[in-house]
Design a protein around this motif. Sequence first.
Motif: not given
Length: 310
Positions: A169-177, A186, A190
């Motif tokens: 999802h675009k607001n998921h905490h993994l978006t930094e990757y 990693q 999940e």
Amino acid sequence: MELRHLRYFVTVVEEQSITKAAEKLCIAQPPLSRQIQKLEEELGILLFERGSRPVRTTDAGQFFYQHAVQILTHTAQATSMAKRISSINMIIRIGYVSSLLYALLPQIIYLFRHNNPDIQVELIEYGTKDQIEALKLGKIDLGFGRLRISDPAIKRILLRKEKLKLAIHKNHHLTEYVHIGIYLSQIIDESIFSYPATQKPNFSTLIQSIFTELGLVPKNMIEVREIHMALGLVSSGEGVCIIPESASDIGMKNLVYIPILDMEAYSPISLAVRNMDQSPYLSKVLECVKQVFEEEGIAFQFEGYQGNTA
């Protein structure tokens, strides 16, 4: 009596000269004269008036000429129609896994149809495993699949190793990757949606085997019916999903895709045919694959195929 004898006779009548007829037929004059004499002997009649210049037919020869023309015309028409019917009835049945419709398969099939208008293509959806049996039973002539399945009766030509991506999802905490990529190690904590919920082996089996190959054990793998359901759940904020790179074109809202960096994280795209199949359409299909790959800037190396695609 052979058809060539009729052609010789008709040509002499129409050219009104043995010499001109021989030139047109690209044969020497003496053999042509002998063939005409042999035809007269077989029929038991004179076809030409002796000593006439230009060559003239007898009454019997003129009658025979009219029917000879009809025979040659009907033969040519029958030959043409037989070739057309043969072409129309030339059907290639191609098995495919549904996820390849998001990849380059539609372009390949379209190009094949464009290049071979006389060959009818019938597309039949089969899982990779089912394609093996369908090939053995003659239900399909070749199959595009994704799994690493071996069978002594089937030749598997590896076309491409398609990279995998992680859908989140675009607001998921993994978006930094999103821009730097991620390793499967990693995401083992999940909730990972896998698909499809069909007879194994399938794409879900492939994903599990990649984790196993890397020595990883995901804590929560959830199997769902098919890719759209998996991505729909991710789009609603539940978990993540591993998909082939081409499937990111599905365009579902709220999703972003992260490249998976593990070298083992790929889906093999292969073409399966019967092991002893030497049908000419195989090289034609591979030519289309090659052309589409070139247009898309994809390196091609057909592992397991010894034929010529140059």
